[in-house]
Design a protein around this motif. Structure first.
Motif, PDB file in Angstrom:
ATOM      1  N   GLU B   5       0.855  -1.186   0.000  1.00 57.07           N
ATOM      2  CA  GLU B   5       0.000   0.000   0.000  1.00 57.07           C
ATOM      3  C   GLU B   5       0.892   1.238   0.000  1.00 57.07           C
ATOM      4  N   ILE B   6       0.620   2.137  -0.913  1.00 56.97           N
ATOM      5  CA  ILE B   6       1.422   3.370  -0.966  1.00 56.97           C
ATOM      6  C   ILE B   6       0.506   4.585  -0.851  1.00 56.97           C
ATOM      7  N   ARG B   7       1.059   5.631  -0.246  1.00 52.89           N
ATOM      8  CA  ARG B   7       0.361   6.915  -0.126  1.00 52.89           C
ATOM      9  C   ARG B   7       1.249   7.954  -0.776  1.00 52.89           C
ATOM     10  N   PHE B   8       0.679   8.716  -1.658  1.00 57.76           N
ATOM     11  CA  PHE B   8       1.474   9.748  -2.319  1.00 57.76           C
ATOM     12  C   PHE B   8       0.552  10.896  -2.718  1.00 57.76           C
ATOM     13  N   GLU B   9       1.168  11.948  -3.224  1.00 59.62           N
ATOM     14  CA  GLU B   9       0.386  13.088  -3.669  1.00 59.62           C
ATOM     15  C   GLU B   9       0.480  13.133  -5.188  1.00 59.62           C
ATOM     16  N   GLU B  13      -3.111  16.244  -4.921  1.00 61.81           N
ATOM     17  CA  GLU B  13      -4.207  15.506  -4.285  1.00 61.81           C
ATOM     18  C   GLU B  13      -3.655  14.252  -3.600  1.00 61.81           C
ATOM     19  N   ALA B  14      -4.052  14.017  -2.358  1.00 62.98           N
ATOM     20  CA  ALA B  14      -3.583  12.821  -1.647  1.00 62.98           C
ATOM     21  C   ALA B  14      -4.198  11.579  -2.284  1.00 62.98           C
ATOM     22  N   ARG B  15      -3.362  10.565  -2.533  1.00 60.94           N
ATOM     23  CA  ARG B  15      -3.857   9.319  -3.139  1.00 60.94           C
ATOM     24  C   ARG B  15      -3.295   8.132  -2.367  1.00 60.94           C
ATOM     25  N   THR B  16      -4.058   7.039  -2.390  1.00 62.22           N
ATOM     26  CA  THR B  16      -3.501   5.774  -1.914  1.00 62.22           C
ATOM     27  C   THR B  16      -3.705   4.766  -3.029  1.00 62.22           C
ATOM     28  N   ALA B  17      -2.837   3.781  -3.070  1.00 66.15           N
ATOM     29  CA  ALA B  17      -2.983   2.730  -4.073  1.00 66.15           C
ATOM     30  C   ALA B  17      -2.336   1.477  -3.528  1.00 66.15           C
ATOM     31  N   VAL B  52       7.872  12.436 -15.557  1.00 59.80           N
ATOM     32  CA  VAL B  52       7.050  13.061 -14.508  1.00 59.80           C
ATOM     33  C   VAL B  52       8.012  13.618 -13.460  1.00 59.80           C
ATOM     34  N   LEU B  53       7.482  14.443 -12.570  1.00 60.35           N
ATOM     35  CA  LEU B  53       8.323  15.008 -11.517  1.00 60.35           C
ATOM     36  C   LEU B  53       8.042  14.294 -10.193  1.00 60.35           C
ATOM     37  N   ILE B  54       9.121  13.895  -9.516  1.00 56.73           N
ATOM     38  CA  ILE B  54       9.014  13.349  -8.164  1.00 56.73           C
ATOM     39  C   ILE B  54       9.654  14.378  -7.246  1.00 56.73           C
ATOM     40  N   ASP B  55       8.870  14.922  -6.337  1.00 58.38           N
ATOM     41  CA  ASP B  55       9.368  16.004  -5.469  1.00 58.38           C
ATOM     42  C   ASP B  55      10.096  17.066  -6.309  1.00 58.38           C
ATOM     43  N   GLY B  56       9.538  17.373  -7.471  1.00 58.95           N
ATOM     44  CA  GLY B  56      10.066  18.442  -8.319  1.00 58.95           C
ATOM     45  C   GLY B  56      11.171  18.024  -9.272  1.00 58.95           C
ATOM     46  N   ARG B  57      11.635  16.775  -9.151  1.00 56.85           N
ATOM     47  CA  ARG B  57      12.751  16.356 -10.005  1.00 56.85           C
ATOM     48  C   ARG B  57      12.281  15.411 -11.098  1.00 56.85           C
ATOM     49  N   PRO B  58      12.733  15.615 -12.334  1.00 60.57           N
ATOM     50  CA  PRO B  58      12.255  14.771 -13.438  1.00 60.57           C
ATOM     51  C   PRO B  58      12.819  13.356 -13.386  1.00 60.57           C
ATOM     52  N   ILE B  59      11.984  12.392 -13.654  1.00 63.25           N
ATOM     53  CA  ILE B  59      12.428  10.994 -13.781  1.00 63.25           C
ATOM     54  C   ILE B  59      11.621  10.356 -14.926  1.00 63.25           C
ATOM     55  N   SER B  60      12.079   9.198 -15.388  1.00 69.00           N
ATOM     56  CA  SER B  60      11.329   8.416 -16.376  1.00 69.00           C
ATOM     57  C   SER B  60      10.379   7.503 -15.607  1.00 69.00           C
ATOM     58  N   SER B  61       9.064   7.700 -15.775  1.00 69.29           N
ATOM     59  CA  SER B  61       8.137   6.883 -14.982  1.00 69.29           C
ATOM     60  C   SER B  61       8.142   5.430 -15.431  1.00 69.29           C
ATOM     61  N   CYS B  62       8.725   5.136 -16.616  1.00 64.01           N
ATOM     62  CA  CYS B  62       8.828   3.740 -17.076  1.00 64.01           C
ATOM     63  C   CYS B  62       9.936   2.979 -16.379  1.00 64.01           C
ATOM     64  N   LEU B  63      10.830   3.695 -15.666  1.00 67.38           N
ATOM     65  CA  LEU B  63      11.917   3.031 -14.928  1.00 67.38           C
ATOM     66  C   LEU B  63      11.687   3.117 -13.430  1.00 67.38           C
ATOM     67  N   TYR B  64      10.599   3.728 -13.018  1.00 70.25           N
ATOM     68  CA  TYR B  64      10.424   4.091 -11.611  1.00 70.25           C
ATOM     69  C   TYR B  64       9.414   3.167 -10.949  1.00 70.25           C
ATOM     70  N   PRO B  65       9.858   2.343 -10.003  1.00 71.57           N
ATOM     71  CA  PRO B  65       8.908   1.463  -9.316  1.00 71.57           C
ATOM     72  C   PRO B  65       7.812   2.296  -8.644  1.00 71.57           C
ATOM     73  N   ALA B  66       6.566   1.855  -8.815  1.00 67.09           N
ATOM     74  CA  ALA B  66       5.455   2.610  -8.223  1.00 67.09           C
ATOM     75  C   ALA B  66       5.610   2.717  -6.706  1.00 67.09           C
ATOM     76  N   VAL B  67       6.156   1.677  -6.064  1.00 71.38           N
ATOM     77  CA  VAL B  67       6.320   1.738  -4.603  1.00 71.38           C
ATOM     78  C   VAL B  67       7.254   2.872  -4.189  1.00 71.38           C
ATOM     79  N   TYR B  68       8.142   3.273  -5.087  1.00 69.10           N
ATOM     80  CA  TYR B  68       9.067   4.360  -4.749  1.00 69.10           C
ATOM     81  C   TYR B  68       8.350   5.711  -4.649  1.00 69.10           C
ATOM     82  N   ALA B  69       7.124   5.779  -5.156  1.00 67.97           N
ATOM     83  CA  ALA B  69       6.362   7.033  -5.037  1.00 67.97           C
ATOM     84  C   ALA B  69       5.786   7.192  -3.631  1.00 67.97           C
ATOM     85  N   ASP B  70       5.881   6.143  -2.826  1.00 64.59           N
ATOM     86  CA  ASP B  70       5.322   6.183  -1.465  1.00 64.59           C
ATOM     87  C   ASP B  70       5.903   7.370  -0.688  1.00 64.59           C
TER      88      ASP B  70
END
Lengths: 288, 157
Positions: B5-9, B13-17, B52-70
């Motif tokens: 379970e991850i929680r991110f913005e 908007e606050a999201r859980t998945a 996409v931006l993670i905490d303002g920094r660009p990354i490739s979302s195709c290389l980024y594990p979804a759990v890392y967005a927690d």
């Protein structure tokens, strides 16, 4: 691929997980492992993520060494004022890695543990005499080895089962040390190098003392060129920048210290020639 | 496969998945959350289309594990313009300066360039080239894109 992912909150927890799960893979930034899993080259049953294990951070040590924690991102290392003031060429080598997106995700420790011979930081860290620390469950003091002993083959390291690379330590540089990193990229800037060269040395009265030369993309690992280094001892340029023949002769030795492959970036013979050319240029830039 | 379970913005908007260990952020966004503004291109981290931006920094979302967005802030192309349909100066400049043609790379270009202007409000031409070098465009060439960024930054000559 189907695996169990663990997200330990500390190094101790991560080490215990590795001890309990033989064959577990360690994941830091994930840029490399995601691709290797997609290609089917790695099929882990257990993955231990170091992301939340508290291994990031850059600091100056009391003896003047620079410490880069394993999960420091490449971009943090590239932009760190501490890294830049310690050795601008090291910051530049980090800045040469792929694209800003990869640098924001990939890590300093992961980059070394991946042991990709075409990466930018390893030759620079080799030339700077850097060491890595390897922790293991039950071990009181980490094992510390030179980067040169870490990189043993193509995508192969000397990291033992159960060990985690916790960071890299760059020893203090003697006064007067100069360093440079050059990357030959005839195609696009985010490509792997055709040849890259890191050169480090003290320059005294215009002569190069204790040169250390390391190259990337020219063999199964990043590699030190020790015969070239020995031949460069006390090499100096003549007034006006002309070479008296010693620099040219020393740089030519690098051709036989590397083991490049034919690939889309050129033939092995072409890479040997480019290694000679760029080694000469790198040393020349240290002297001028 | 472990599930997490991850929680991110997401765009404020606050999201859980709940995601599987091997779920990538790109697929979480597009397939699970219906946020299809982020495009899939090469899927090997090269082309920049899925930026996409993670905490303002660009990354490739195709290389980024979804759990890392927690625990992180994710910003996608949908979160670039403020509410109300008004475009940012950068988006407007992409239109006016011919910064796109077919449009598939455009969300990634805009997200990358937005992060560039946040990090370097007045980027030099070299900074633009180095930052945007990993966002590929196969239609326009890159002059229109560079002009659009310079226009938004107020550095166009």
């Amino acid at each position: 691929m189907s695996f169990e992912l663990h997200r330990p909150r500390s190094l101790d927890e991560a080490l215990t997980l590795l001890e309990k799960n033989e064959g577990a893979h360690v994941m830091a930034g994930a840029t490399a492992l995601v691709l290797l899993m997609r290609q089917g080259l790695v099929r882990p049953s257990v993955v231990v993520s170091l992301r939340d294990a508290g291994l990031g951070g850059i600091r100056a040590e009391s003896d003047g060494a620079l410490w880069l924690g394993a999960t420091t991102t490449i971009r943090e290392a590239e932009e760190s004022p501490l890294v830049r003031s310690f050795c601008p060429a090291l910051a530049e080598a980090f800045g040469h890695v792929a694209t800003v997106r990869v640098r924001d995700q990939a890590t300093v420790g992961g980059n070394l543990a991946h042991a990709d011979p075409a990466q930018d930081p390893p030759p620079m860290l080799l030339a700077l005499g850097a060491e890595v620390e390897l922790a293991k469950a039950g071990r009181k003091k980490p094992r510390r080895i030179p980067v040169e002993e870490l990189l043993v083959g193509l995508f192969e390291t000397s990291i033992e089962e159960g060990e985690i690379l916790t960071g890299v330590r760059v020893p203090p540089l003697p006064a007067g040390t100069r360093a440079t990193y050059v990357k030959f990229l005839p195609r696009t800037e985010d490509d792997y190098a055709t040849v890259s060269v890191a050169a480090v040395g003290r320059v005294t009265n215009g002569a190069l003392m204790d040169a250390r030369i390391a190259l990337g993309s020219v063999g199964p690992t990043a590699v030190r060129a020790r015969k070239t280094e020995a031949a460069l001892r006390e090499v100096a340029l003549m007034p006006g920048g002309a070479d008296n023949g010693r620099l040219t002769a020393a740089a030519a030795l690098v051709r036989d210290e590397i083991d490049p492959l034919d690939d889309i970036r050129g033939s092995a013979e072409y890479k040997r020639e480019m290694a000679r050319v760029w080694t000469e240029r790198a040393v020349r830039s240290l002297l001028s | 496969m472990s599930r997490h379970e991850i929680r991110f913005e997401l765009n404020g908007e606050a999201r859980t998945a709940e995601v599987e260990a091997d779920r990538l952020l790109l697929d979480l966004l597009r397939a699970d959350l219906g946020a299809t503004g982020t495009k899939e291109g090469c899927r090997i981290g090269i082309c920049g289309t899925c930026t996409v931006l993670i905490d303002g920094r660009p990354i490739s979302s195709c290389l980024y594990p979804a759990v890392y967005a927690d625990g992180r802030k994710v910003r996608t192309i949908e979160g670039i313009a403020p509410d109300g349909g008004k475009l940012t100066p950068l988006q407007q400049a992409f239109i006016e300066q011919g910064g796109f043609q077919c449009g598939i790379c455009t969300p990634g270009q805009i997200v990358s360039a937005t992060a560039l202007l946040e990090a370097h409000p007045k980027p030099t031409e070299d900074e633009i080239r180095r930052w945007m070098m990993g966002n590929l465009c196969r239609c326009t060439g890159y002059f229109g894109i560079r002009r659009a960024i310079e226009t938004a930054a107020g550095t166009a000559r």
